[in-house]
Design a protein around this motif. Structure first.
Motif, PDB file in Angstrom:
ATOM      1  N   GLU A  63       0.806  -1.217   0.000  1.00  0.00           N
ATOM      2  CA  GLU A  63       0.000   0.000   0.000  1.00  0.00           C
ATOM      3  C   GLU A  63       0.841   1.270   0.000  1.00  0.00           C
ATOM      4  OE1 GLU A  63      -2.708  -0.078   3.247  1.00  0.00           O
ATOM      5  OE2 GLU A  63      -4.034  -1.579   2.351  1.00  0.00           O
ATOM      6  N   ASP A  64       1.928   1.264   0.771  1.00  0.00           N
ATOM      7  CA  ASP A  64       2.735   2.479   0.888  1.00  0.00           C
ATOM      8  C   ASP A  64       3.547   2.777  -0.364  1.00  0.00           C
ATOM      9  OD1 ASP A  64       4.422   0.344   1.213  1.00  0.00           O
ATOM     10  OD2 ASP A  64       5.526   1.165   2.906  1.00  0.00           O
ATOM     11  N   LYS A  65       3.519   1.872  -1.337  1.00  0.00           N
ATOM     12  CA  LYS A  65       4.183   2.111  -2.622  1.00  0.00           C
ATOM     13  C   LYS A  65       3.166   2.267  -3.748  1.00  0.00           C
ATOM     14  CE  LYS A  65       8.467  -0.259  -1.391  1.00  0.00           C
ATOM     15  NZ  LYS A  65       9.412  -1.346  -1.740  1.00  0.00           N
ATOM     16  N   ASN A  66       1.922   2.509  -3.365  1.00  0.00           N
ATOM     17  CA  ASN A  66       0.833   2.680  -4.328  1.00  0.00           C
ATOM     18  C   ASN A  66       0.223   4.065  -4.095  1.00  0.00           C
ATOM     19  OD1 ASN A  66      -0.847   1.437  -6.416  1.00  0.00           O
ATOM     20  ND2 ASN A  66      -2.485   1.502  -4.897  1.00  0.00           N
ATOM     21  N   VAL A  67       0.968   5.108  -4.519  1.00  0.00           N
ATOM     22  CA  VAL A  67       0.638   6.474  -4.112  1.00  0.00           C
ATOM     23  C   VAL A  67       0.755   7.474  -5.263  1.00  0.00           C
ATOM     24  CG1 VAL A  67       1.352   6.094  -1.717  1.00  0.00           C
ATOM     25  CG2 VAL A  67       3.031   6.899  -3.399  1.00  0.00           C
ATOM     26  N   VAL A  68       0.180   8.662  -5.008  1.00  0.00           N
ATOM     27  CA  VAL A  68       0.332   9.830  -5.880  1.00  0.00           C
ATOM     28  C   VAL A  68       1.037  10.917  -5.080  1.00  0.00           C
ATOM     29  CG1 VAL A  68      -0.881  11.695  -7.078  1.00  0.00           C
ATOM     30  CG2 VAL A  68      -1.688   9.342  -7.302  1.00  0.00           C
ATOM     31  N   PHE A  69       2.098  11.502  -5.662  1.00  0.00           N
ATOM     32  CA  PHE A  69       2.788  12.628  -5.050  1.00  0.00           C
ATOM     33  C   PHE A  69       2.253  13.916  -5.678  1.00  0.00           C
ATOM     34  CE2 PHE A  69       6.035   9.192  -5.071  1.00  0.00           C
ATOM     35  CZ  PHE A  69       6.141   9.015  -3.701  1.00  0.00           C
ATOM     36  N   LEU A  70       1.725  14.811  -4.850  1.00  0.00           N
ATOM     37  CA  LEU A  70       1.170  16.075  -5.324  1.00  0.00           C
ATOM     38  C   LEU A  70       1.893  17.208  -4.602  1.00  0.00           C
ATOM     39  CD1 LEU A  70      -1.216  16.498  -7.344  1.00  0.00           C
ATOM     40  CD2 LEU A  70      -2.595  17.154  -5.357  1.00  0.00           C
ATOM     41  N   THR A  71       2.524  18.120  -5.361  1.00  0.00           N
ATOM     42  CA  THR A  71       3.248  19.248  -4.774  1.00  0.00           C
ATOM     43  C   THR A  71       2.640  20.545  -5.272  1.00  0.00           C
ATOM     44  OG1 THR A  71       5.295  17.954  -4.710  1.00  0.00           O
ATOM     45  CG2 THR A  71       5.487  20.339  -4.468  1.00  0.00           C
TER      46      THR A  71
ATOM     47  N   PHE B  58      -8.022  25.981  -5.926  1.00  0.00           N
ATOM     48  CA  PHE B  58      -8.313  25.096  -7.055  1.00  0.00           C
ATOM     49  C   PHE B  58      -9.073  23.875  -6.555  1.00  0.00           C
ATOM     50  CE2 PHE B  58      -4.134  23.520  -5.631  1.00  0.00           C
ATOM     51  CZ  PHE B  58      -4.382  22.163  -5.502  1.00  0.00           C
ATOM     52  N   SER B  59      -9.644  23.136  -7.490  1.00  0.00           N
ATOM     53  CA  SER B  59     -10.305  21.871  -7.211  1.00  0.00           C
ATOM     54  C   SER B  59      -9.925  20.890  -8.317  1.00  0.00           C
ATOM     55  CB  SER B  59     -11.832  22.062  -7.186  1.00  0.00           C
ATOM     56  OG  SER B  59     -12.477  20.801  -7.058  1.00  0.00           O
ATOM     57  N   LEU B  60      -9.458  19.710  -7.908  1.00  0.00           N
ATOM     58  CA  LEU B  60      -9.043  18.686  -8.873  1.00  0.00           C
ATOM     59  C   LEU B  60      -9.887  17.430  -8.693  1.00  0.00           C
ATOM     60  CD1 LEU B  60      -5.136  18.900  -8.612  1.00  0.00           C
ATOM     61  CD2 LEU B  60      -6.588  19.859 -10.414  1.00  0.00           C
ATOM     62  N   LYS B  61     -10.568  17.029  -9.760  1.00  0.00           N
ATOM     63  CA  LYS B  61     -11.291  15.760  -9.746  1.00  0.00           C
ATOM     64  C   LYS B  61     -10.346  14.680 -10.260  1.00  0.00           C
ATOM     65  CE  LYS B  61     -15.931  17.687 -10.210  1.00  0.00           C
ATOM     66  NZ  LYS B  61     -16.273  17.343  -8.811  1.00  0.00           N
TER      67      LYS B  61
ATOM     68  N   TRP C 176      -1.826   5.247 -13.223  1.00  0.00           N
ATOM     69  CA  TRP C 176      -2.914   6.060 -13.740  1.00  0.00           C
ATOM     70  C   TRP C 176      -2.424   6.718 -15.029  1.00  0.00           C
ATOM     71  CZ3 TRP C 176      -5.041   9.442  -9.088  1.00  0.00           C
ATOM     72  CH2 TRP C 176      -5.651   8.590  -8.149  1.00  0.00           C
ATOM     73  N   PRO C 177      -3.245   6.778 -16.066  1.00  0.00           N
ATOM     74  CA  PRO C 177      -2.803   7.442 -17.306  1.00  0.00           C
ATOM     75  C   PRO C 177      -2.692   8.961 -17.160  1.00  0.00           C
ATOM     76  CG  PRO C 177      -5.088   6.735 -17.480  1.00  0.00           C
ATOM     77  CD  PRO C 177      -4.563   6.151 -16.205  1.00  0.00           C
ATOM     78  N   ARG C 178      -3.369   9.540 -16.188  1.00  0.00           N
ATOM     79  CA  ARG C 178      -3.324  10.979 -15.913  1.00  0.00           C
ATOM     80  C   ARG C 178      -3.808  11.212 -14.481  1.00  0.00           C
ATOM     81  NH1 ARG C 178      -7.141   9.602 -19.478  1.00  0.00           N
ATOM     82  NH2 ARG C 178      -9.330   9.935 -18.905  1.00  0.00           N
ATOM     83  N   LEU C 179      -3.607  12.404 -13.972  1.00  0.00           N
ATOM     84  CA  LEU C 179      -4.008  12.722 -12.603  1.00  0.00           C
ATOM     85  C   LEU C 179      -5.496  13.013 -12.483  1.00  0.00           C
ATOM     86  CD1 LEU C 179      -3.285  13.391  -9.636  1.00  0.00           C
ATOM     87  CD2 LEU C 179      -2.872  15.755 -10.392  1.00  0.00           C
ATOM     88  N   THR C 180      -6.045  13.739 -13.444  1.00  0.00           N
ATOM     89  CA  THR C 180      -7.429  14.207 -13.353  1.00  0.00           C
ATOM     90  C   THR C 180      -8.285  13.687 -14.500  1.00  0.00           C
ATOM     91  OG1 THR C 180      -6.842  16.209 -14.574  1.00  0.00           O
ATOM     92  CG2 THR C 180      -6.715  16.315 -12.176  1.00  0.00           C
ATOM     93  N   ASP C 181      -9.603  13.786 -14.293  1.00  0.00           N
ATOM     94  CA  ASP C 181     -10.526  13.396 -15.366  1.00  0.00           C
ATOM     95  C   ASP C 181     -10.384  14.311 -16.569  1.00  0.00           C
ATOM     96  OD1 ASP C 181     -11.642  11.202 -14.126  1.00  0.00           O
ATOM     97  OD2 ASP C 181     -13.288  12.318 -13.198  1.00  0.00           O
ATOM     98  N   VAL C 182     -10.241  15.600 -16.296  1.00  0.00           N
ATOM     99  CA  VAL C 182     -10.119  16.614 -17.345  1.00  0.00           C
ATOM    100  C   VAL C 182      -8.763  17.299 -17.194  1.00  0.00           C
ATOM    101  CG1 VAL C 182     -11.108  18.716 -18.325  1.00  0.00           C
ATOM    102  CG2 VAL C 182     -12.611  16.979 -17.323  1.00  0.00           C
ATOM    103  N   LYS C 183      -8.068  17.514 -18.296  1.00  0.00           N
ATOM    104  CA  LYS C 183      -6.746  18.133 -18.254  1.00  0.00           C
ATOM    105  C   LYS C 183      -6.824  19.547 -17.709  1.00  0.00           C
ATOM    106  CE  LYS C 183      -2.680  19.092 -21.092  1.00  0.00           C
ATOM    107  NZ  LYS C 183      -2.060  18.989 -22.432  1.00  0.00           N
ATOM    108  N   GLN C 184      -5.889  19.861 -16.781  1.00  0.00           N
ATOM    109  CA  GLN C 184      -5.796  21.188 -16.191  1.00  0.00           C
ATOM    110  C   GLN C 184      -4.463  21.821 -16.586  1.00  0.00           C
ATOM    111  OE1 GLN C 184      -8.257  22.546 -14.598  1.00  0.00           O
ATOM    112  NE2 GLN C 184      -9.582  20.815 -14.048  1.00  0.00           N
ATOM    113  N   LYS C 185      -4.486  23.074 -17.029  1.00  0.00           N
ATOM    114  CA  LYS C 185      -3.280  23.727 -17.531  1.00  0.00           C
ATOM    115  C   LYS C 185      -2.238  23.958 -16.435  1.00  0.00           C
ATOM    116  CE  LYS C 185      -5.479  26.132 -21.411  1.00  0.00           C
ATOM    117  NZ  LYS C 185      -5.760  27.451 -22.036  1.00  0.00           N
ATOM    118  N   PHE C 186      -2.664  24.108 -15.199  1.00  0.00           N
ATOM    119  CA  PHE C 186      -1.725  24.407 -14.119  1.00  0.00           C
ATOM    120  C   PHE C 186      -1.137  23.143 -13.481  1.00  0.00           C
ATOM    121  CE2 PHE C 186      -5.971  24.273 -12.325  1.00  0.00           C
ATOM    122  CZ  PHE C 186      -5.822  23.521 -11.172  1.00  0.00           C
ATOM    123  N   VAL C 187      -1.515  21.973 -13.992  1.00  0.00           N
ATOM    124  CA  VAL C 187      -0.995  20.704 -13.475  1.00  0.00           C
ATOM    125  C   VAL C 187       0.069  20.180 -14.435  1.00  0.00           C
ATOM    126  CG1 VAL C 187      -1.529  18.321 -12.858  1.00  0.00           C
ATOM    127  CG2 VAL C 187      -3.154  20.158 -12.310  1.00  0.00           C
TER     128      VAL C 187
END
Length: 235
Positions: free
Chosen positions: A18-26, A62-65, A98-109
């Protein structure tokens, strides 16, 4: 009016750990006012709001889905003077990214290339010992032939007592007894060398040859007074 901060992301995946199944968000935002910080981590969405900047503060939000689902209670955050870092635990254990972080592409990501590895390179992402670390230097240095023994500390050799004819120089003290260099192929035999030095010091030459037996100390012909007189012939 609020603006979007820059957001960087990377990920790891695992179907067993589990601890190696993560997303890093900065969230790249300096001087965040902690009293205004609001971070809402939901299973499918991240909501951020804060004021930041000096001397004048600005409002950011911001809000990210998210593309996949995460586990909020097993996720974490860490605030510094330069950014806010989130580690989001993915809910589904799978080896696939994951193929991408969000459902819809965000320019600031954007992708965090400092943390990113390809999916098939994760096995080599573990922390490793520095190959240049000497590990106490007890087992020899890498690349040295066996028998070199790691070159232990070079303690001083006892004074060499001076060479004949060089009494004014005194003993040649302080040469390191290089104990670790014996035993290797072609190594110098310091024990033998020291034995020869001691032998010279005690009046015998190398390999125990007594100077009295040397040709250089031959007594020569007997003195003239010891020679027998020659009889003169009768006239």
């Amino acid at each position: 009016m609020s603006t979007h901060p820059d957001v960087l992301w990377a990920q790891r995946s695992s179907d067993v750990e589990e601890d190696k199944n993560v997303v890093f968000l900065t969230i790249k935002l300096a001087e965040i006012n902690e009293s205004t910080l609001k971070v809402d981590i939901q299973p499918k969405e991240i909501i951020f709001e804060a004021k930041a900047g000096r001397p004048e503060e600005h409002e950011y939000k911001f809000s990210l889905k998210l593309y996949g689902e995460i586990v909020p209670e097993k996720s974490s955050k860490h605030l510094t003077t330069r950014s806010l870092a989130l580690v989001l635990r993915k809910k589904e254990l799978t080896q696939e990214f994951w193929p991408r972080l969000t459902d819809v592409k965000q320019k600031f990501v954007r992708t965090d290339f400092d943390k990113w590895v390809d999916e098939d390179e994760q096995a080599g992402d573990e922390a490793k010992l520095d190959d240049e670390g000497m590990e106490g230097m007890g087992g020899g240095m890498p690349g040295m032939p066996p028998g070199m023994g790691g070159m232990p500390g070079m303690g001083g050799m006892p004074g060499m007592g001076g060479m004949p004819g060089m009494e004014g120089l005194g003993g040649l003290g302080g040469m390191g007894g290089m104990g670790g260099m014996g035993g290797g192929p072609g190594g110098m035999d310091f024990a033998k060398m020291m034995a020869d030095i001691q032998a010279n010091k005690q009046g015998s030459g190398p390999e125990g040859i007594d100077p009295a037996d040397s040709d250089s100390d031959d007594d020569g012909p007997p003195p003239l007074e010891d020679a027998e007189p020659v009889a003169s012939g009768s006239s």
